[in-house]
Design a protein around this motif. Structure first.
Motif, PDB file in Angstrom:
ATOM      1  N   LEU A 234       0.832  -1.202   0.000  1.00  0.00           N
ATOM      2  CA  LEU A 234       0.000   0.000   0.000  1.00  0.00           C
ATOM      3  C   LEU A 234       0.873   1.261   0.000  1.00  0.00           C
ATOM      4  O   LEU A 234       0.574   2.228  -0.700  1.00  0.00           O
ATOM      5  N   ASN A 235       1.968   1.253   0.775  1.00  0.00           N
ATOM      6  CA  ASN A 235       2.884   2.389   0.786  1.00  0.00           C
ATOM      7  C   ASN A 235       3.523   2.589  -0.576  1.00  0.00           C
ATOM      8  O   ASN A 235       3.706   3.716  -1.036  1.00  0.00           O
ATOM      9  N   SER A 236       3.869   1.481  -1.230  1.00  0.00           N
ATOM     10  CA  SER A 236       4.478   1.554  -2.556  1.00  0.00           C
ATOM     11  C   SER A 236       3.495   2.156  -3.557  1.00  0.00           C
ATOM     12  O   SER A 236       3.852   3.031  -4.346  1.00  0.00           O
ATOM     13  N   GLN A 237       2.242   1.698  -3.519  1.00  0.00           N
ATOM     14  CA  GLN A 237       1.241   2.210  -4.451  1.00  0.00           C
ATOM     15  C   GLN A 237       0.954   3.684  -4.195  1.00  0.00           C
ATOM     16  O   GLN A 237       0.776   4.463  -5.134  1.00  0.00           O
ATOM     17  N   SER A 238       0.921   4.071  -2.916  1.00  0.00           N
ATOM     18  CA  SER A 238       0.700   5.473  -2.566  1.00  0.00           C
ATOM     19  C   SER A 238       1.857   6.324  -3.066  1.00  0.00           C
ATOM     20  O   SER A 238       1.664   7.428  -3.572  1.00  0.00           O
ATOM     21  N   TYR A 239       3.071   5.801  -2.931  1.00  0.00           N
ATOM     22  CA  TYR A 239       4.249   6.538  -3.385  1.00  0.00           C
ATOM     23  C   TYR A 239       4.227   6.715  -4.894  1.00  0.00           C
ATOM     24  O   TYR A 239       4.568   7.781  -5.410  1.00  0.00           O
ATOM     25  N   GLN A 240       3.838   5.658  -5.619  1.00  0.00           N
ATOM     26  CA  GLN A 240       3.799   5.742  -7.079  1.00  0.00           C
ATOM     27  C   GLN A 240       2.822   6.833  -7.516  1.00  0.00           C
ATOM     28  O   GLN A 240       3.097   7.596  -8.448  1.00  0.00           O
ATOM     29  N   THR A 241       1.674   6.905  -6.831  1.00  0.00           N
ATOM     30  CA  THR A 241       0.687   7.930  -7.152  1.00  0.00           C
ATOM     31  C   THR A 241       1.248   9.323  -6.884  1.00  0.00           C
ATOM     32  O   THR A 241       1.110  10.243  -7.689  1.00  0.00           O
ATOM     33  N   CYS A 242       1.931   9.468  -5.734  1.00  0.00           N
ATOM     34  CA  CYS A 242       2.525  10.752  -5.369  1.00  0.00           C
ATOM     35  C   CYS A 242       3.638  11.116  -6.335  1.00  0.00           C
ATOM     36  O   CYS A 242       3.804  12.284  -6.698  1.00  0.00           O
ATOM     37  N   HIS A 243       4.408  10.111  -6.764  1.00  0.00           N
ATOM     38  CA  HIS A 243       5.529  10.347  -7.677  1.00  0.00           C
ATOM     39  C   HIS A 243       5.025  10.898  -9.007  1.00  0.00           C
ATOM     40  O   HIS A 243       5.587  11.844  -9.562  1.00  0.00           O
ATOM     41  N   LEU A 244       3.940  10.326  -9.518  1.00  0.00           N
ATOM     42  CA  LEU A 244       3.374  10.802 -10.777  1.00  0.00           C
ATOM     43  C   LEU A 244       2.820  12.219 -10.622  1.00  0.00           C
ATOM     44  O   LEU A 244       2.960  13.049 -11.520  1.00  0.00           O
ATOM     45  N   ALA A 245       2.203  12.469  -9.466  1.00  0.00           N
ATOM     46  CA  ALA A 245       1.666  13.809  -9.210  1.00  0.00           C
ATOM     47  C   ALA A 245       2.791  14.840  -9.144  1.00  0.00           C
ATOM     48  O   ALA A 245       2.669  15.951  -9.651  1.00  0.00           O
ATOM     49  N   SER A 246       3.912  14.441  -8.536  1.00  0.00           N
ATOM     50  CA  SER A 246       5.056  15.341  -8.428  1.00  0.00           C
ATOM     51  C   SER A 246       5.615  15.682  -9.802  1.00  0.00           C
ATOM     52  O   SER A 246       5.972  16.832 -10.082  1.00  0.00           O
ATOM     53  N   LYS A 247       5.690  14.689 -10.660  1.00  0.00           N
ATOM     54  CA  LYS A 247       6.181  14.923 -12.020  1.00  0.00           C
ATOM     55  C   LYS A 247       5.301  15.931 -12.742  1.00  0.00           C
ATOM     56  O   LYS A 247       5.782  16.811 -13.451  1.00  0.00           O
ATOM     57  N   GLN A 248       3.989  15.790 -12.565  1.00  0.00           N
ATOM     58  CA  GLN A 248       3.065  16.698 -13.234  1.00  0.00           C
ATOM     59  C   GLN A 248       3.224  18.124 -12.716  1.00  0.00           C
ATOM     60  O   GLN A 248       3.188  19.088 -13.481  1.00  0.00           O
ATOM     61  N   VAL A 249       3.436  18.249 -11.404  1.00  0.00           N
ATOM     62  CA  VAL A 249       3.652  19.570 -10.813  1.00  0.00           C
ATOM     63  C   VAL A 249       4.904  20.211 -11.387  1.00  0.00           C
ATOM     64  O   VAL A 249       4.915  21.390 -11.743  1.00  0.00           O
ATOM     65  N   ILE A 250       5.971  19.429 -11.489  1.00  0.00           N
ATOM     66  CA  ILE A 250       7.231  19.942 -12.032  1.00  0.00           C
ATOM     67  C   ILE A 250       7.027  20.467 -13.448  1.00  0.00           C
ATOM     68  O   ILE A 250       7.453  21.573 -13.794  1.00  0.00           O
ATOM     69  N   MET A 251       6.370  19.680 -14.281  1.00  0.00           N
ATOM     70  CA  MET A 251       6.184  20.065 -15.676  1.00  0.00           C
ATOM     71  C   MET A 251       5.285  21.297 -15.792  1.00  0.00           C
ATOM     72  O   MET A 251       5.525  22.178 -16.609  1.00  0.00           O
ATOM     73  N   ASN A 252       4.265  21.368 -14.940  1.00  0.00           N
ATOM     74  CA  ASN A 252       3.354  22.518 -14.991  1.00  0.00           C
ATOM     75  C   ASN A 252       4.048  23.804 -14.575  1.00  0.00           C
ATOM     76  O   ASN A 252       3.874  24.855 -15.197  1.00  0.00           O
ATOM     77  N   LEU A 253       4.847  23.722 -13.507  1.00  0.00           N
ATOM     78  CA  LEU A 253       5.480  24.922 -12.973  1.00  0.00           C
ATOM     79  C   LEU A 253       6.723  25.341 -13.742  1.00  0.00           C
ATOM     80  O   LEU A 253       7.029  26.521 -13.856  1.00  0.00           O
ATOM     81  N   SER A 254       7.463  24.355 -14.254  1.00  0.00           N
ATOM     82  CA  SER A 254       8.704  24.689 -14.952  1.00  0.00           C
ATOM     83  C   SER A 254       8.479  24.946 -16.437  1.00  0.00           C
ATOM     84  O   SER A 254       9.323  25.528 -17.112  1.00  0.00           O
ATOM     85  N   GLY A 255       7.330  24.467 -16.960  1.00  0.00           N
ATOM     86  CA  GLY A 255       7.067  24.623 -18.386  1.00  0.00           C
ATOM     87  C   GLY A 255       7.929  23.719 -19.239  1.00  0.00           C
ATOM     88  O   GLY A 255       8.090  23.942 -20.433  1.00  0.00           O
ATOM     89  N   LYS A 256       8.500  22.660 -18.619  1.00  0.00           N
ATOM     90  CA  LYS A 256       9.366  21.733 -19.346  1.00  0.00           C
ATOM     91  C   LYS A 256       8.783  20.336 -19.300  1.00  0.00           C
ATOM     92  O   LYS A 256       8.127  19.948 -18.339  1.00  0.00           O
ATOM     93  N   THR A 257       9.036  19.584 -20.348  1.00  0.00           N
ATOM     94  CA  THR A 257       8.569  18.202 -20.386  1.00  0.00           C
ATOM     95  C   THR A 257       9.692  17.228 -20.070  1.00  0.00           C
ATOM     96  O   THR A 257       9.443  16.053 -19.834  1.00  0.00           O
ATOM     97  N   ASP A 258      10.930  17.704 -20.048  1.00  0.00           N
ATOM     98  CA  ASP A 258      12.076  16.857 -19.729  1.00  0.00           C
ATOM     99  C   ASP A 258      12.450  17.100 -18.277  1.00  0.00           C
ATOM    100  O   ASP A 258      13.015  18.129 -17.929  1.00  0.00           O
ATOM    101  N   LEU A 259      12.132  16.154 -17.414  1.00  0.00           N
ATOM    102  CA  LEU A 259      12.361  16.348 -15.991  1.00  0.00           C
ATOM    103  C   LEU A 259      13.838  16.449 -15.645  1.00  0.00           C
ATOM    104  O   LEU A 259      14.203  17.054 -14.641  1.00  0.00           O
ATOM    105  N   SER A 260      14.711  15.863 -16.452  1.00  0.00           N
ATOM    106  CA  SER A 260      16.139  15.904 -16.150  1.00  0.00           C
ATOM    107  C   SER A 260      16.690  17.315 -16.223  1.00  0.00           C
ATOM    108  O   SER A 260      17.709  17.635 -15.628  1.00  0.00           O
ATOM    109  N   SER A 261      16.001  18.189 -16.966  1.00  0.00           N
ATOM    110  CA  SER A 261      16.484  19.560 -17.098  1.00  0.00           C
ATOM    111  C   SER A 261      15.598  20.559 -16.364  1.00  0.00           C
ATOM    112  O   SER A 261      15.868  21.748 -16.352  1.00  0.00           O
TER     113      SER A 261
END
Length: 238
Positions: free
Chosen positions: A137-164
């Motif tokens: 359950l912790n793993s599944q919760s983390y995966q959901t949070c991880h995807l949400a974090s990626k979306q936040v990064i892309m929305n705020l940074s205006g970039k689709t490449d998370l490495s940059s």
């Protein structure tokens, strides 16, 4: 076999092996690694021949993401199969959830020539079950949070490449604006790149427990309670 009320006597060796299994279930947030590492330890604890494990896929309504230890996936006829020609008899399962709320399970087979497990094996599985359930359950919760974090990064940074996405933010900025230590700033930069905990620990050459300490300190100093909120705070302020 000696019983102690509702409990059962375990030798010092079995107690140590049981503790190792439980610790392995809480040592990662990757469900595949969790099941692989704990699966090998289950072989020793239960004196078993082989182990298979699956996670319930809610979208497909079936078990997938199989982990197999000392077991050829091609021999899996079904989830309750029996391999008497190879000397493997009925196994036992460590199930989580119920018919309406599947999570995942381990299935363990006794060593060749041994037709079944004893009562102590079932007792050990009962002790492990809540830890296995929480780990998945912790793993599944983390995966959901991880995807949400990626979306936040892309929305705020205006970039689709998370490495940059974090290249415009420096360690010095994080240390200055949020009073982070060098290691806490480095950890934050890793989070901004969307890395998982295992990779962050590897990149920074630190233990998983040390990483958790850094994360607690970062959350406290930035006054947030989640990774997504941290990322939003950093990109909003810097």
């Amino acid at each position: 076999m000696k019983k102690m009320g509702a409990q059962m006597f375990l030798s010092k060796k079995k107690q140590t092996q049981l503790l190792k299994v439980i610790q392995s279930l809480h040592g990662s947030l990757d469900d595949y690694e969790i099941r692989k590492q704990s699966g090998y330890l289950l072989l020793d604890l239960l004196e078993a021949e082989c182990v298979a494990s699956f996670i319930w896929n809610h979208e497909q309504k079936s078990f997938d993401k199989g982990v197999f230890i000392n077991r050829d996936p091609q021999t899996m006829i079904n989830h309750n199969d029996v391999l008497t020609p190879n000397g493997l008899y009925y196994g036992v399962s460590l199930d989580t959830g119920d018919r309406s709320n599947h999570i995942g399970y381990f299935r363990v087979w006794p060593r060749r020539g041994k037709k079944s497990f004893d009562e102590k094996t079932l007792y050990l599985l009962d002790l492990i079950r809540p830890h296995f359930c929480n780990a998945i359950l912790n793993s599944q919760s983390y995966q959901t949070c991880h995807l949400a974090s990626k979306q936040v990064i892309m929305n705020l940074s205006g970039k689709t490449d998370l490495s940059s996405a974090s290249t415009t933010i420096s360690r010095e900025q994080l240390m200055r604006d949020f009073s982070l230590t060098k290691r806490e700033a480095d950890t934050t930069l890793q989070l901004l790149q969307g890395h998982r905990d295992e990779l962050i620990a590897q990149n920074l050459h630190i233990a998983f427990s040390t990483l958790r300490t850094h994360l607690r300190n970062i959350f406290s100093k930035t006054n947030v309670s989640s990774r997504a909120a941290l990322i939003h705070r950093v990109y909003s302020q810097l």
